[in-house]
Design a protein around this motif. Structure first.
Motif, mmCIF file in Angstrom:
data_model
loop_
_atom_site.group_PDB
_atom_site.id
_atom_site.type_symbol
_atom_site.label_atom_id
_atom_site.label_comp_id
_atom_site.label_asym_id
_atom_site.label_seq_id
_atom_site.Cartn_x
_atom_site.Cartn_y
_atom_site.Cartn_z
ATOM 1 N N TYR A 169 0.825 -1.208 0.000
ATOM 2 C CA TYR A 169 0.000 0.000 0.000
ATOM 3 C C TYR A 169 0.863 1.263 0.000
ATOM 4 N N HIS A 170 2.089 1.152 0.515
ATOM 5 C CA HIS A 170 3.076 2.236 0.483
ATOM 6 C C HIS A 170 2.663 3.488 1.253
ATOM 7 N N ARG A 171 1.930 3.323 2.348
ATOM 8 C CA ARG A 171 1.635 4.479 3.191
ATOM 9 C C ARG A 171 2.680 4.594 4.296
ATOM 10 N N ALA A 172 3.018 3.486 4.907
ATOM 11 C CA ALA A 172 4.041 3.468 5.948
ATOM 12 C C ALA A 172 4.590 2.056 6.002
ATOM 13 N N GLY A 173 5.753 1.904 6.597
ATOM 14 C CA GLY A 173 6.294 0.570 6.797
ATOM 15 C C GLY A 173 7.421 0.205 5.860
ATOM 16 N N LEU A 174 7.961 -0.987 6.115
ATOM 17 C CA LEU A 174 9.107 -1.496 5.371
ATOM 18 C C LEU A 174 8.730 -2.770 4.623
ATOM 19 N N ASN A 206 -3.491 -2.847 4.834
ATOM 20 C CA ASN A 206 -3.500 -2.841 3.374
ATOM 21 C C ASN A 206 -4.819 -2.302 2.846
ATOM 22 N N SER A 207 -4.878 -1.000 2.612
ATOM 23 C CA SER A 207 -6.106 -0.386 2.116
ATOM 24 C C SER A 207 -6.304 -0.580 0.623
ATOM 25 N N LEU A 208 -5.436 -1.345 -0.025
ATOM 26 C CA LEU A 208 -5.671 -1.688 -1.426
ATOM 27 C C LEU A 208 -6.988 -2.436 -1.591
ATOM 28 N N SER A 209 -7.425 -3.083 -0.515
ATOM 29 C CA SER A 209 -8.677 -3.849 -0.582
ATOM 30 C C SER A 209 -9.893 -2.952 -0.785
ATOM 31 N N TYR A 210 -9.760 -1.643 -0.554
ATOM 32 C CA TYR A 210 -10.888 -0.740 -0.788
ATOM 33 C C TYR A 210 -11.263 -0.709 -2.277
ATOM 34 N N GLY A 211 -10.331 -1.126 -3.125
ATOM 35 C CA GLY A 211 -10.597 -1.130 -4.561
ATOM 36 C C GLY A 211 -11.232 -2.403 -5.066
#
Length: 447
Positions: A169-174, A206-211
């Protein structure tokens, strides 16, 4: 001394003004919650995680109220774990957290963004009031470790720490393979030996699931997220060994989709997800799965449109939040290329978040109007006003009257809620029209 924040109205004064009134008769725009729907969603979630034997962490950023937070963790004796997006939310919920502890429940609340210095002392002071093991923080850079020492000095006990994993998702994290960026895990292990850190596990959102738009897609997102976190632990097992770790994964669509596992489906994705939940570890390190979600108690057009849970009800049965607005004017007589209506609620009442399922900024409920063959949607939006039109562009008259109240289901409940200082609460299980105000819930706002 408590940190100063926006003044809030007295809840008692609000109740004296609103309680017993009909939502059609109150100042607008206003935001309404249906407690019957909220209870249904919260009870289903608790039943699901219990049946699946996984942990659960309730996000409070959507509603920011102690009333819904209580419903999210229920009244049993299970752990009461939360995640918040601001320290102010944590302070606002502190009385509830203390009460849950007095009931004998283990309580933990996670500050849900990587730790920053301006929040560290404030967060640690709240933690000191709540007691050891009460507060967790999130880390994804070795330079943040210095704030953990400051936390320990103020709280007088260590913070529990999640390492943030980026699952795409590339909002935060490694990324899983880079979890030890610049020696992060090694430094955390050293800090744990020195007594100012307790490593809890890895965390992903993982907010990619909103799509997504099907239950299988939502379950695939959840499975992929678990696999990514499992890979992060496996890749760094030499630095993380010694105790059971938590893999905390989620976002409302994929966590809601876990309810599908309680049915009779034997699809490949169902089998895959069940196996991951029951056998999450691929290394010598024991692992426990924890699901986290926040929008699910109220839902919104974005979340409803993911169709994450099989056999869900109609829109009016699933979305608990709506915005009350009044019709200012009508254009049914050829003034424009098609009929339209003007309502006194714009982006500052509804938010301005798109939804891939339809070309609008909100959907008008059938409440107190004749349903048509097409949906009325908020087609255009400005700061204080919005234009209603038929979703399919038809040239039929808009069946509304000047001054009529309408209820609009917003695209994004989190953003919409932030526009208001309190919710008007109705109960469709007791009032079929869901129009009588039974309570008022003040929500915290700002930072």
């Amino acid at each position: 001394m408590a940190f100063p924040h926006h003044p809030l109205p007295s809840e008692q004064e609000l109740k004296r003004f609103y309680a017993g009134k009909n939502i059609g008769d109150v100042p607008k725009p206003a935001v309404v919650l249906d407690i019957a729907i909220i209870k249904k969603h919260c009870e289903r979630m608790l039943q699901t995680v219990k049946a699946l034997d996984v942990g659960f962490r309730a996000h409070v950023k959507t509603h920011k109220t102690p009333q819904i937070a209580q419903l999210q963790v229920g009244h049993g004796n299970e752990d009461a774990n939360f995640v918040a997006s601001t320290v102010l939310e944590i302070e606002w919920l502190a009385p509830l957290l203390k009460d849950l502890k007095r009931q004998g429940r283990r309580v933990n609340i996670l500050y849900g963004i990587p730790l920053v210095p301006s929040q560290t002392t404030w967060l640690a002071k709240i933690a000191r009031e709540l007691g050891p093991r009460s507060v967790s923080v999130m880390i994804d850079h070795p330079d943040q470790i210095q704030y953990l020492k400051a936390f320990q000095l103020e709280a007088e006990f260590p913070a529990h720490v999640f390492i943030k994993v980026d699952c795409g998702y590339h909002r935060a994290g490694l990324p899983p393979a880079m979890l030890n960026k610049n020696g992060l895990l090694k430094k955390l292990a050293e800090a744990e030996k020195e007594g100012y850190v307790v490593i809890l596990g890895v965390y992903s959102h993982n907010s990619l699931s909103y799509g997504g738009s099907t239950s299988d897609e939502a379950m695939e997102y959840l499975a992929a997220e678990i696999v990514s976190c499992r890979e992060a632990i496996k890749h760094n097992s030499h630095l993380l060994s010694g105790k059971e770790l938590v893999i905390s994964v989620g976002a409302t669509p994929q966590v809601v989709s876990s309810n599908n596992l309680l049915g009779s489906s034997s699809s490949p994705v169902t089998k895959k997800l069940k196996n991951l939940l029951h056998n999450p570890s691929e290394s010598s390190i024991p692992v426990k799965i924890e699901l986290h979600a926040g929008v699910y108690p109220v839902l919104d057009m974005q979340q409803f449109s993911t169709n994450a849970r099989q056999f869900a009800g109609k829109l009016e049965e699933e979305v608990a939040i709506s915005v009350l607005a009044e019709v200012c004017s009508l254009y049914n007589d050829g003034e424009r290329s098609k009929p339209e209506a003007l309502v006194a609620a714009g982006s500052l009442a509804l938010g301005r978040e798109p939804c891939k399922a339809y070309p609008g900024w909100g959907v008008v409920s059938d409440w107190r109007r004749k349903p048509g063959y097409s949906r009325l949607i908020v087609e255009r939006i400005s700061q204080e006003h919005a234009i209603l039109a038929w979703e399919d562009g038809r040239n039929s008259e808009i069946p509304l009257d000047i001054g009529q109240s309408v209820r609009i289901y917003p695209n994004h409940a989190c953003v919409t809620g932030a526009m208001y200082g309190w919710y008007l609460v109705v109960d469709s299980s007791e009032d079929r029209d869901a129009s009588n105000i039974i309570d008022v819930w003040v929500r915290i706002g700002g930072w």
